[in-house]
Write an enzyme that holds these catalytic residues in place. Structure first.
Site, PDB file in Angstrom:
ATOM      1  N   GLU A 199     -25.733 -28.267   1.163  1.00  0.00           N
ATOM      2  CA  GLU A 199     -24.364 -28.716   1.461  1.00  0.00           C
ATOM      3  C   GLU A 199     -23.631 -29.122   0.198  1.00  0.00           C
ATOM      4  O   GLU A 199     -23.662 -30.301  -0.199  1.00  0.00           O
ATOM      5  CB  GLU A 199     -24.402 -29.909   2.436  1.00  0.00           C
ATOM      6  CG  GLU A 199     -24.822 -29.533   3.837  1.00  0.00           C
ATOM      7  CD  GLU A 199     -24.756 -30.705   4.806  1.00  0.00           C
ATOM      8  OE1 GLU A 199     -24.457 -31.843   4.387  1.00  0.00           O
ATOM      9  OE2 GLU A 199     -25.014 -30.469   6.000  1.00  0.00           O
ATOM     10  N   GLU A 229     -28.056 -25.829   9.914  1.00  0.00           N
ATOM     11  CA  GLU A 229     -28.349 -27.241  10.225  1.00  0.00           C
ATOM     12  C   GLU A 229     -27.290 -27.762  11.186  1.00  0.00           C
ATOM     13  O   GLU A 229     -26.098 -27.516  11.002  1.00  0.00           O
ATOM     14  CB  GLU A 229     -28.343 -28.081   8.936  1.00  0.00           C
ATOM     15  CG  GLU A 229     -28.745 -29.538   9.188  1.00  0.00           C
ATOM     16  CD  GLU A 229     -28.588 -30.403   7.929  1.00  0.00           C
ATOM     17  OE1 GLU A 229     -29.232 -30.108   6.909  1.00  0.00           O
ATOM     18  OE2 GLU A 229     -27.805 -31.371   8.000  1.00  0.00           O
TER      19      GLU A 229
HETATM   20  C1  IDC Z   1     -30.039 -37.335   6.338  1.00  0.00           C
HETATM   21  C2  IDC Z   1     -31.298 -37.839   6.993  1.00  0.00           C
HETATM   22  C3  IDC Z   1     -31.490 -39.272   6.633  1.00  0.00           C
HETATM   23  C4  IDC Z   1     -31.482 -39.401   5.119  1.00  0.00           C
HETATM   24  C5  IDC Z   1     -30.189 -38.836   4.572  1.00  0.00           C
HETATM   25  C6  IDC Z   1     -30.064 -38.927   3.060  1.00  0.00           C
HETATM   26  O1  IDC Z   1     -31.196 -37.659   8.383  1.00  0.00           O
HETATM   27  O2  IDC Z   1     -32.710 -39.745   7.165  1.00  0.00           O
HETATM   28  O3  IDC Z   1     -31.572 -40.743   4.794  1.00  0.00           O
HETATM   29  O4  IDC Z   1     -30.088 -37.490   4.948  1.00  0.00           O
HETATM   30  O5  IDC Z   1     -31.066 -38.365   2.425  1.00  0.00           O
HETATM   31  C7  IDC Z   1     -26.607 -33.616   6.455  1.00  0.00           C
HETATM   32  C8  IDC Z   1     -27.654 -33.338   5.435  1.00  0.00           C
HETATM   33  C9  IDC Z   1     -28.947 -34.006   5.789  1.00  0.00           C
HETATM   34  C10 IDC Z   1     -28.709 -35.384   6.376  1.00  0.00           C
HETATM   35  C11 IDC Z   1     -27.973 -35.206   7.702  1.00  0.00           C
HETATM   36  C12 IDC Z   1     -27.697 -36.523   8.439  1.00  0.00           C
HETATM   37  O6  IDC Z   1     -27.861 -31.967   5.209  1.00  0.00           O
HETATM   38  O7  IDC Z   1     -29.730 -34.112   4.627  1.00  0.00           O
HETATM   39  O8  IDC Z   1     -29.951 -35.970   6.610  1.00  0.00           O
HETATM   40  N1  IDC Z   1     -26.717 -34.508   7.452  1.00  0.00           N
HETATM   41  O9  IDC Z   1     -26.900 -37.361   7.656  1.00  0.00           O
HETATM   42  N2  IDC Z   1     -25.408 -33.076   6.520  1.00  0.00           N
HETATM   43  C13 IDC Z   1     -24.723 -33.642   7.517  1.00  0.00           C
HETATM   44  C14 IDC Z   1     -25.549 -34.555   8.132  1.00  0.00           C
END
Ligand code: IDC
Length: 386
Positions: A221, A309
């Site tokens: 992303e 995702e």
């Molecule tokens: C989130 C995980 C969370 C972690 C965070 C930061 O769920 O546990 O602490 O990342 O590392 C994304 C991202 C994905 C995120 C997810 C939710 O690709 O890494 O995971 N998210 O925030 N994009 C939109 C949402």
């Protein structure tokens, strides 16, 4: 719906009890289901977990020296969705992901959480259950690049690469597709670690050049001020590193604004290479009609879109679930025959995790082990598409 759940309950309980009898219903790795740690201050740091060497949590995977079980029959068991032994190498024709014969293919499955934090879920039994019971035909291996334990920061590169290799091997043995995801996030511009990305993809693609079941996702992303031109410039360096090893594997390219601005890619796609798709990510409690329309319009404008995702909660990965929106997304993605991969395979205490935080098993989950996100995903993947 009730019938499906009842069947699942019986099957899962049977499998679960069989596994318990064999002593594998419980994780042999008590810590594998717990996150090693993260650097974000808002994140929980589980007791015993902070600062933990990720290698300590790896005994559930092949990295402990144990060979993955190779059960030839796995690939022959009745399955249904597209799989490498039947559909072979994937390609992109127009906007559609297709199989080796040009037939449309839809991949549906789940993404791991950060491999460094939850290595224990990369195990054969877990993938086996997701394939045979949940009907997932793809697993995404999410390797963070810059968060705590990230590949380009303080992570153990060899350990992470081994986990990726294990995941690729398990998927192959179980006749599933697999996505190798370079999970940029806090490093909002992929150009920050472009040299590391080139070296990583060159190595992995070189090692698996002859395999039909791998897709490469080169930047999860891009976000912040990263523009589509920045991403194109990054892609123009990383794609040839993969293509030098593997001429036609499908490559997924992230889009600006956390992989939402597929319209910008549609206006100006990458023209130099074949078999490229562009990612759109959504979280149903945050992203609704507008983003869904962007996705549909991009496909209508000729862009091959892949939803690598999504979550059914909000964009933080937590908060309330919006099942109405989630189902609308699924309906739209199915109508366009898009592929979609849910976030996330872990027991972290957050809404998007599919396993309850109280469950430390890393395979043979029973319905009681699943969070509401997990139950929804199970229903969605096992329901007939139309
Ligand atoms: C989130 C995980 C969370 C972690 C965070 C930061 O769920 O546990 O602490 O990342 O590392 C994304 C991202 C994905 C995120 C997810 C939710 O690709 O890494 O995971 N998210 O925030 N994009 C939109 C949402």
């Amino acid at each position: 719906m009730k019938k499906i759940l009842a069947v699942f309950l019986c099957t899962a309980l049977l499998l679960g009890s069989a596994a318990m009898t064999q002593g594998c219903g419980k994780s042999q790795d008590g810590s594998a289901g717990q996150e090693a740690s993260e650097n974000t201050s808002s994140e929980s740091t589980d007791a015993g977990a902070p600062g933990k060497d990720p290698e300590d949590g790896a005994s559930g995977s092949k990295t402990d020296g144990e060979e993955p079980a190779r059960k030839e029959d796995d690939a022959k068991e009745s399955f249904g969705p597209a799989c490498p032994s039947v559909n072979g190498a994937l390609h992109v024709e127009g906007t559609q992901l297709t199989d080796q014969d040009g037939n449309p293919v839809q991949l549906r499955g789940i993404s791991t959480h950060g491999l460094a934090w939850f290595p224990g879920y990369v195990n054969r039994d877990c993938f086996h259950q997701l394939r045979n019971e949940w009907k997932a035909n793809v697993i995404r291996l999410a390797m963070y690049t810059a968060e705590y334990g990230g590949y380009c920061t303080d992570g153990d590169k060899e350990f992470l690469k081994q986990l990726v290799a294990d995941g690729i091997d398990y998927a192959k043995n179980l006749d599933m597709y697999v996505i190798v995801d370079w999970h940029i996030l806090s490093d909002s511009n992929p150009n920050m670690y472009v040299e590391e990305a080139k070296a990583f993809f060159q190595e992995i693609a070189g090692r698996y050049a002859g395999e039909d079941h791998i897709l490469y996702e080169i930047c999860n992303e891009p976000n912040g001020s990263t523009t589509w031109d920045d991403i194109k410039s990054y892609a123009s360096q990383v794609i040839p590193a993969i293509r030098a090893q593997d001429e036609d594997a499908v490559i997924l390219v992230g889009t600006p604004n956390w992989s939402q601005f597929v319209d910008q890619a549609a206006e100006n796609p990458i023209s130099e290479y074949d078999n490229l798709m562009y990612t759109l990510h959504f979280y149903a409690a945050t992203h609704t009609d507008d983003l869904r329309a962007k996705m549909t319009d991009a496909v209508k404008d000729g862009l091959p879109v892949f939803v690598s995702e999504y979550g059914i909660c909000d964009a933080s990965g937590s908060g309330a679930i919006d099942e109405t929106q989630a189902n609308l997304w699924v309906e739209t993605m199915n109508s366009l025959n898009l592929s979609y991969v849910a976030w996330n395979l872990s027991n972290k205490e957050e809404t998007s995790a599919i396993i309850r935080s109280t469950c430390d098993k890393t395979s043979w989950f029973t319905p009681d082990d699943l969070t509401p996100s997990g139950q929804w995903l199970y229903r969605t993947l096992t329901q007939a598409k139309d």
